[in-house]
Design a protein around this motif. Structure first.
Motif, mmCIF file in Angstrom:
data_model
loop_
_atom_site.group_PDB
_atom_site.id
_atom_site.type_symbol
_atom_site.label_atom_id
_atom_site.label_comp_id
_atom_site.label_asym_id
_atom_site.label_seq_id
_atom_site.Cartn_x
_atom_site.Cartn_y
_atom_site.Cartn_z
ATOM 1 N N ILE A 6 -28.580 -44.300 31.856
ATOM 2 C CA ILE A 6 -27.727 -43.484 30.981
ATOM 3 C C ILE A 6 -26.504 -43.055 31.781
ATOM 4 C CG2 ILE A 6 -27.636 -41.434 29.530
ATOM 5 C CD1 ILE A 6 -30.805 -41.674 29.579
ATOM 6 N N VAL A 7 -25.316 -43.340 31.232
ATOM 7 C CA VAL A 7 -24.063 -43.090 31.942
ATOM 8 C C VAL A 7 -23.115 -42.314 31.033
ATOM 9 C CG1 VAL A 7 -22.147 -44.125 33.214
ATOM 10 C CG2 VAL A 7 -24.359 -45.300 33.138
ATOM 11 N N VAL A 8 -22.420 -41.299 31.595
ATOM 12 C CA VAL A 8 -21.421 -40.561 30.843
ATOM 13 C C VAL A 8 -20.044 -40.929 31.366
ATOM 14 C CG1 VAL A 8 -21.511 -38.548 32.377
ATOM 15 C CG2 VAL A 8 -20.668 -38.279 30.034
ATOM 16 N N ASN A 9 -19.087 -41.080 30.445
ATOM 17 C CA ASN A 9 -17.701 -41.337 30.835
ATOM 18 C C ASN A 9 -17.047 -40.036 31.305
ATOM 19 O OD1 ASN A 9 -17.335 -44.081 30.536
ATOM 20 N ND2 ASN A 9 -16.852 -43.930 28.352
ATOM 21 N N HIS A 10 -16.334 -40.132 32.417
ATOM 22 C CA HIS A 10 -15.569 -38.982 32.903
ATOM 23 C C HIS A 10 -14.533 -38.570 31.875
ATOM 24 C CE1 HIS A 10 -12.258 -37.108 35.275
ATOM 25 N NE2 HIS A 10 -13.264 -36.539 35.914
ATOM 26 N N SER A 11 -13.912 -39.529 31.246
ATOM 27 C CA SER A 11 -12.919 -39.266 30.208
ATOM 28 C C SER A 11 -13.477 -39.726 28.868
ATOM 29 C CB SER A 11 -11.615 -40.008 30.508
ATOM 30 O OG SER A 11 -11.097 -39.617 31.774
ATOM 31 N N GLY A 12 -13.266 -38.934 27.832
ATOM 32 C CA GLY A 12 -13.704 -39.323 26.489
ATOM 33 C C GLY A 12 -15.089 -38.815 26.143
ATOM 34 N N GLY A 13 -15.942 -38.613 27.120
ATOM 35 C CA GLY A 13 -17.231 -37.990 26.885
ATOM 36 C C GLY A 13 -18.298 -38.852 26.274
ATOM 37 N N ARG A 14 -18.101 -40.194 26.232
ATOM 38 C CA ARG A 14 -19.114 -41.036 25.616
ATOM 39 C C ARG A 14 -20.308 -41.220 26.553
ATOM 40 N NH1 ARG A 14 -18.603 -46.884 24.323
ATOM 41 N NH2 ARG A 14 -16.717 -46.738 25.563
ATOM 42 N N ILE A 15 -21.529 -40.944 26.043
ATOM 43 C CA ILE A 15 -22.764 -41.151 26.819
ATOM 44 C C ILE A 15 -23.446 -42.388 26.278
ATOM 45 C CG2 ILE A 15 -24.982 -40.178 27.502
ATOM 46 C CD1 ILE A 15 -23.835 -37.410 27.058
ATOM 47 N N GLN A 16 -23.613 -43.413 27.146
ATOM 48 C CA GLN A 16 -24.171 -44.685 26.724
ATOM 49 C C GLN A 16 -25.486 -44.973 27.448
ATOM 50 O OE1 GLN A 16 -20.915 -47.857 25.980
ATOM 51 N NE2 GLN A 16 -20.091 -46.643 27.667
ATOM 52 N N MET A 17 -26.367 -45.724 26.754
ATOM 53 C CA MET A 17 -27.642 -46.123 27.346
ATOM 54 C C MET A 17 -27.668 -47.641 27.509
ATOM 55 S SD MET A 17 -31.537 -46.108 25.947
ATOM 56 C CE MET A 17 -31.342 -44.632 24.997
ATOM 57 N N PHE A 18 -28.139 -48.085 28.687
ATOM 58 C CA PHE A 18 -28.259 -49.503 29.001
ATOM 59 C C PHE A 18 -29.688 -49.796 29.452
ATOM 60 C CE2 PHE A 18 -23.958 -48.115 29.709
ATOM 61 C CZ PHE A 18 -23.158 -49.126 29.193
#
Length: 721
Positions: free
Chosen positions: A663-675
């Protein structure tokens, strides 16, 4: 203490009857819970019930592959059945010739049959049975005869051979023939005489018996304590009832006294006002009489007086009338109708009445943040002042939830630990839900509860706002979960660590940290807190959970430490942006190996999943996420700069769940994605809509992602699973 050995009078009642069919046992089989039933009774029950439950204690039974046939035979019960039959002696038929021959009988332990005298003589003369162990009826009826009575067991393969050995390698009973053929002594088999092994087993069971006694005493004491409390139940109810009646009688007395006071005030005011009005009336009537008399005299003079008479009294009449007309009279009464004023509305009193006393149940419900479509939880505490649970049966607790439309939402109640029960549910709608919790059919204090259900993109909980005060945050950079499930947050401007309750967001503790620019944080399994800092006085510092500085590490290889992850054995992985690599360090800070040199451009955060040998690094410069093993070998890298699924815009905080998903969060934009573990994009968990740039993230034990929002001055919690 061992139980007394049963007498023959006890057999039918206590030991020889199956509690299912209520007849003597037929091929008795023992369940893992040590309760015995007929083989056929268990087979019938197992055919109707999956999984099988013990009819006595309701323990769920996992049957062996052979089913009921794979359960152990209760040879002890078989012995008692045989002994009971043998004790009947002359009253039982011979099991060889089938005749009801009068006279004493004998019992063959090898064949497990009861024989008359004639058959006994023949049995002893046959070559194959002359060595069998035969016990006479007189011996059986003698005191203590049962202690030596038993049925011999024979080998399934060698029918005429008694089981006299135990193969320790195979953990099986074997006969003499087996020790020659299938269980010959050697490296694979170790047959030992049964008596030797049985003696060791008896000694271990005897030790267990000694361990049972204290436990029995403890349970018996608990039963007595429950009985004592049950005995106190009625007196306690009586005392509480008397106290409640006395309390409300006092309140009623106060209300009645207040009523009498108010009615008395009304009466007194009425009398005073009546007297004043009477005085006013008399004064007005006096003026009225004077004016009426002058009016009459003046009218008579005008209508009936002669000229002489008018001239004589005219001036006097005129003066009198003019005086009366110009006289200032108080003709108005200052009285107004009095009325009773409700200083406190009845509705307000009705609301306050709910607070007039109550029954102290020691029950408390904590409602956790709820998110639509996810399994959510509430916690019911049922502890007394001694820390013991007041409820041990889940059937005593009922929980009912309804959504905004009134539709029921299924709930499940499960004990998590002593005195703590978890109420779980999955809300499918947003807005307010209603949760009703009862114990023993009575509402717990505060029930029904209002539960606000949010969408997945709305934070279920937010901690902090900009300030240097306790409870508030200024520039949170990294978050971690401690061994108790609390959230540890490192603040850069305030140069401190704060620890919050992950359920309520309430602050638990805070302590300052050294270093110019604190950045990364992690907590090991003992509760020690590790904080990295860059700039002047950089390093890796270890603090106790109370905030005492335990050690400072400044390895020569480290120049600009950022993210940190602590392994179970105390080793650490640190990301260094200046060195463009990560370092695996020993607990004392000495270097084990450098990881990612030449592959990483700007490593920021790290996370480690030891069970999968995964070290995950986010690279904000390359807009990628890298996965290495702890040996330093690159497994995969994924992502590129962009805004669509699977792409990054300066990836920052990273964490790995139990399934190995990244699980990774973008520093900009705030999108949290799961891989997936292989880097395959699975889904966007949520988007942090305010508070960017985002930095560190972590997973809480109950399924929330905590995100450090640097400029938002807070940590936000989003439902993850």
């Amino acid at each position: 203490m061992a139980s007394k050995f049963p007498t023959s009078d006890d057999f039918d009642e206590l030991f020889l009857t199956c509690s299912i069919c209520m007849r003597h046992f037929q091929d008795p089989r023992v369940l893992p819970c040590l309760h015995t039933f007929c083989r056929e009774c268990l087979q019938e029950r197992a055919a109707k019930q999956q999984p099988l439950e013990c009819p006595t204690c309701r323990t769920q039974v996992s049957l062996p592959d052979q089913g009921v046939d794979g359960l152990k035979t209760n040879f002890y019960v078989n012995n008692l059945l045989d002994f009971a039959a043998a004790k009947k002696g002359s009253g039982a038929p011979c099991q060889v010739c089938k005749k009801s021959v009068e006279g004493s009988k004998s019992w063959c332990a090898d064949c497990a049959i009861l024989m008359c005298e004639s058959c006994t003589m023949l049995h002893r003369n046959f070559p194959f049975s002359k060595d069998h162990e035969v016990t006479t009826e007189e011996t059986l009826k003698a005191e203590g005869g049962i202690s030596s009575f038993h049925r011999k067991r024979h080998c399934q393969k060698h029918k005429n051979q008694e089981l006299v050995f135990y193969c320790e390698s195979c953990k099986a009973l074997v006969c003499t023939a087996c020790t020659v053929v299938d269980h010959r002594p050697g490296k694979d088999h170790n047959p030992v005489e049964i008596a030797t092994v049985a003696q060791k087993k008896k000694e271990s069971l005897q030790a267990l018996l000694q361990d049972i006694d204290p436990r029995l005493r403890e349970i018996q004491a608990s039963v007595k304590e429950v009985e004592r409390k049950m005995a106190n139940l009625a007196p306690s109810k009586e005392v509480a009832t008397d106290q409640a009646k006395s309390y409300f009688r006092q309140i009623i007395d106060l209300l009645q006294k207040r009523e009498r006071d108010i009615l008395s005030q009304i009466d007194e005011q009425c009398r005073a006002d009546g007297k004043a009005l009477q005085t006013k009336k008399e004064a007005i009537e006096f003026e009225l009489a004077g004016l009426t008399s002058a009016q009459t005299f003046c009218q008579q003079a005008v209508e009936h007086g002669s000229d002489v008479h008018i001239l004589e009294v005219g001036n006097q009449v005129q003066t009198r009338v003019e005086t009366l007309l110009t006289k200032q009279l108080d003709l108005e009464s200052d009285w107004s109708e009095f009325q009773f004023v409700e200083r406190t509305a009845v509705a307000d009193i009705a609301e306050k009445v709910q607070d007039l006393g109550g029954v102290n149940t020691n029950f408390k419900v904590e409602v956790k943040p709820a998110v639509q479509g996810f399994r959510c939880f509430a916690k019911l505490l049922t502890l007394n002042s001694e820390g013991r649970s007041l409820v041990t049966n889940s059937e005593a607790i009922t929980a009912n939830m309804s959504d905004p439309s009134g539709k029921d939402v299924p709930t499940k109640v499960q004990m998590k630990s002593g005195g703590v029960w978890e109420i779980s549910y999955v809300p499918n709608a947003m807005r307010n839900h209603r949760l009703e919790v009862k114990v023993n059919s009575k509402q717990v204090p505060g029930s029904p509860f209002e539960v606000q259900v949010h969408g997945k993109d709305t934070p279920a909980l937010s901690i902090g706002q900009k300030s240097s005060g306790v409870e508030e945050l200024d520039g949170p950079l990294s978050v971690a979960v401690d061994k108790d499930g609390n959230i540890a947050v490192v603040e850069r401007p305030n140069k401190r660590v704060q620890i919050f309750d992950a359920d309520t967001g309430q602050p638990l503790s805070t302590f300052p940290v050294d270093g110019e620019c604190p950045f990364g944080i992690d907590v090991d399994f003992t509760g020690r807190v590790f904080v990295t800092s860059f700039g002047d006085n950089y390093g890796i510092r270890c603090y106790s959970k109370k905030g005492k500085l335990l050690k400072t590490l400044k390895p020569d290889c480290i120049k600009h430490p950022l993210g940190v992850a602590v392994l179970k054995d105390g080793r650490m992985v640190v990301a260094d942006r200046t060195q463009k690599s990560c370092f695996l360090l020993k607990p004392d800070g000495s270097l084990i190996r450098e990881i990612g040199k030449g592959q990483l451009q700007g490593p920021i955060y790290v996370s480690v999943k030891e069970s999968r040998d995964m070290m995950i690094v986010t690279d904000g410069t390359a807009h990628k996420t890298f996965v290495f093993d702890l040996g330093g070998k690159l497994k995969i890298d994924f992502g590129k700069k962009g805004q669509i699924d699977g792409e990054f815009k300066s990836p920052a905080g990273v964490v790995v769940d139990r399934r190995g998903n990244i699980i990774v969060v973008n520093h900009s934009g705030g999108r949290i994605q799961m891989f997936g573990p292989d880097g395959t994009f699975i889904r966007t968990v949520t988007t942090v809509k305010a508070g960017s740039p985002n930095h560190g993230i972590t997973l809480t034990p109950d399924g929330y992602i905590a995100v450090a929002c640097y400029t938002g001055q807070c940590v936000k919690f989003y439902r993850y699973n």
